[in-house]
Write a protein that holds these residues in place. Sequence first.
Motif, PDB file in Angstrom:
ATOM      1  N   PRO A  56       0.821  -1.214   0.000  1.00  0.00           N
ATOM      2  CA  PRO A  56       0.000   0.000   0.000  1.00  0.00           C
ATOM      3  C   PRO A  56       0.855   1.265   0.000  1.00  0.00           C
ATOM      4  O   PRO A  56       1.925   1.312   0.636  1.00  0.00           O
ATOM      5  CB  PRO A  56      -0.811  -0.114   1.303  1.00  0.00           C
ATOM      6  CG  PRO A  56      -0.752  -1.553   1.682  1.00  0.00           C
ATOM      7  CD  PRO A  56       0.542  -2.072   1.163  1.00  0.00           C
ATOM      8  N   GLU A 308      -4.563   1.034   7.404  1.00  0.00           N
ATOM      9  CA  GLU A 308      -5.506   0.818   6.309  1.00  0.00           C
ATOM     10  C   GLU A 308      -6.834   1.504   6.654  1.00  0.00           C
ATOM     11  O   GLU A 308      -7.335   1.358   7.780  1.00  0.00           O
ATOM     12  CB  GLU A 308      -5.726  -0.674   6.077  1.00  0.00           C
ATOM     13  CG  GLU A 308      -4.507  -1.411   5.527  1.00  0.00           C
ATOM     14  CD  GLU A 308      -4.317  -1.200   4.054  1.00  0.00           C
ATOM     15  OE1 GLU A 308      -3.771  -0.139   3.685  1.00  0.00           O
ATOM     16  OE2 GLU A 308      -4.725  -2.072   3.270  1.00  0.00           O
ATOM     17  N   THR A 313     -10.390  -1.877   1.674  1.00  0.00           N
ATOM     18  CA  THR A 313      -9.043  -1.516   1.211  1.00  0.00           C
ATOM     19  C   THR A 313      -8.034  -2.581   1.614  1.00  0.00           C
ATOM     20  O   THR A 313      -7.147  -2.948   0.831  1.00  0.00           O
ATOM     21  CB  THR A 313      -8.627  -0.154   1.775  1.00  0.00           C
ATOM     22  OG1 THR A 313      -9.592   0.828   1.413  1.00  0.00           O
ATOM     23  CG2 THR A 313      -7.259   0.269   1.242  1.00  0.00           C
ATOM     24  N   LEU A 314      -8.155  -3.090   2.843  1.00  0.00           N
ATOM     25  CA  LEU A 314      -7.261  -4.155   3.286  1.00  0.00           C
ATOM     26  C   LEU A 314      -7.378  -5.360   2.368  1.00  0.00           C
ATOM     27  O   LEU A 314      -6.363  -5.939   1.950  1.00  0.00           O
ATOM     28  CB  LEU A 314      -7.575  -4.553   4.723  1.00  0.00           C
ATOM     29  CG  LEU A 314      -6.761  -5.733   5.278  1.00  0.00           C
ATOM     30  CD1 LEU A 314      -5.282  -5.367   5.405  1.00  0.00           C
ATOM     31  CD2 LEU A 314      -7.317  -6.195   6.631  1.00  0.00           C
ATOM     32  N   ASP A 317      -5.722  -4.600  -0.975  1.00  0.00           N
ATOM     33  CA  ASP A 317      -4.263  -4.511  -0.874  1.00  0.00           C
ATOM     34  C   ASP A 317      -3.629  -5.879  -0.648  1.00  0.00           C
ATOM     35  O   ASP A 317      -2.560  -6.182  -1.206  1.00  0.00           O
ATOM     36  CB  ASP A 317      -3.872  -3.544   0.248  1.00  0.00           C
ATOM     37  CG  ASP A 317      -4.127  -2.089  -0.128  1.00  0.00           C
ATOM     38  OD1 ASP A 317      -4.276  -1.803  -1.321  1.00  0.00           O
ATOM     39  OD2 ASP A 317      -4.176  -1.245   0.788  1.00  0.00           O
TER      40      ASP A 317
END
Length: 434
Positions: A56, A308, A313-314, A317
Motif C-alpha cells: 500500500p 488501512e 481496502t485491506l 491490498d
Amino acid sequence: MSRFRPGRVIGISVGTLVILMIGVYGPATLLGPLPTAAVTLMTPDAPVAASTPALPAAGTSGILALTPVSEAADAADTDTAAATDGAAALGAAPIATGGGAEALPMASAAKIITALVVLDAKPLAVGEAGPAYSLVTADYQDYLDYTAEDARTVIVFPGESWTEREMLQAMILGSSNNHADTLARWAFGSVDAYLAAANEWLAANGMGDTTVVDANGLSDGSAGTGADLARIAALAATNPVIADIIAKPASALVGQRGVNNTTAYLPDEGITGISRSYTDAGGVCFLFTAAVTVDTETFTFAGAFLGEPDYDTLTADLTALMASARAGITQLPVLTQGDAYATLTTAWGDTADAVVGTPKTRFGWQAATPGEAVVDLDAVATGRAGSSVGRVTVDAFGESVSSNLKLERTLTDPGPGWRLLHPIPLITALIDSQ
C-alpha cells in the motif's frame, strides 16, 4: 715478464658475460615464472526481479521472509529450532516496505508484543498449560471497563483460575483487552513494569522505532513502523507457542466461551492472520504470514499493514500483494553462468574475463539484488579457457552463495621473444616466487 693485454681482458669479460647470459639470464627469462595477470574487478548487471511486492502507498507496511513454522515443528528440538528462526527474523532485512517510514498507531498488534515479551519472561513448551493465576478484583474491573467502552473483551469472574496458556489464547485469538492487562500484571507485577520491560525488549531487538504505552494497543501512543511490525509478525509466527495457539480453533479458549478467532482473514489467498484490529486513530492493522507454493517448494513471509482506512481496502491490498507474490516467487538467479566478475590482463597484453562457471539460484522473492560480491582469485599468468581461477561469493536472501570462476578465454604464454626482451618483469616474478 708478462705484459698487460687489454684485448685479452675485454675478451674474457665478454666471454664471461656471454656465459652468464646463457647460464643465468637465458634460464631466468626463458624458463622462469611469468608475472601474474593484473586483476580488474567488475560488477555484472543485477538480475531483474520477476515481480516486486505490491504494498500500500498509504499507512506503513513491510514484509519479511521467514522459515515456515512447519520446519520448526518437524525439528527434533522444537524450542531450539524456533529460537533459531526467531533469531533469523531479527537479523533479516525486510523484503520490501511500503507507505511511510514514521511510526503509526498499531492497535491490537501491541498484544502480540505483549505475548512475545511475556513468553520471554515466562517461557512455555508447546501444549504446556503453564502456571495458574487466580483473577483478582482489578482483572474483573478491567473486563467491566473495557466492555463499557465497547472494546473487545473475554468474560472473566473474580477468583476464577486461568493458566498462562489460557490467558494467551484469550488475548491472541479473542483479542481480549482485559487479558492483555492481566498478563502484563501477572508476569511483571504491574502494567508499568511490563511497559518498561517491553520497550527495553523492543530496543534490544533492533525495533527502536516502535514503542508501547499500554499492553493492548488501545492507546494511540502504542505505535510502530511496518518494517518493525513485520519483524514482530515473523517472531510470533516462529514462536512455537504462539503458532500453536493460532493454529487451534477458537473453541480452544478456556470454557469454550463462544469467542471467535479474530485473527483469521483471507485464508483462501494463503494468508494466516496473527492480529487483526481497528481503532479510529490506527485504522485497520493486520499482522500475518502468507505462503506461496511453486511446484514442490513453498516460500513463506510475514507482513504488517498499519493504517488501512477500511476492510475493503485491506482486502484489495492483500489481494494485490498475493498476486505479486505468485508472480515474483520463483527460482531466482543469484550467480548467472557467464557473468564476469573480473578481467585478467597479462603484462604481454592478453586479456580474459573470470566468469561464473556454475550458475546458482535460490527459491524466493527477489525484491533486492544480492549483496556485494567477494571475489577470491588465484594468481594466474596463463591458462586455458574454462580452467578454474577462483570463486565468487555473494549474500542472497540472508544466505552466503558461492560459485567457481573460470577463464572465459585462453591466456597464452608470450613466447621466448617476449621473455628475452622483458627481463625486469621476469626477474621480478622470479624473486617473488622464492
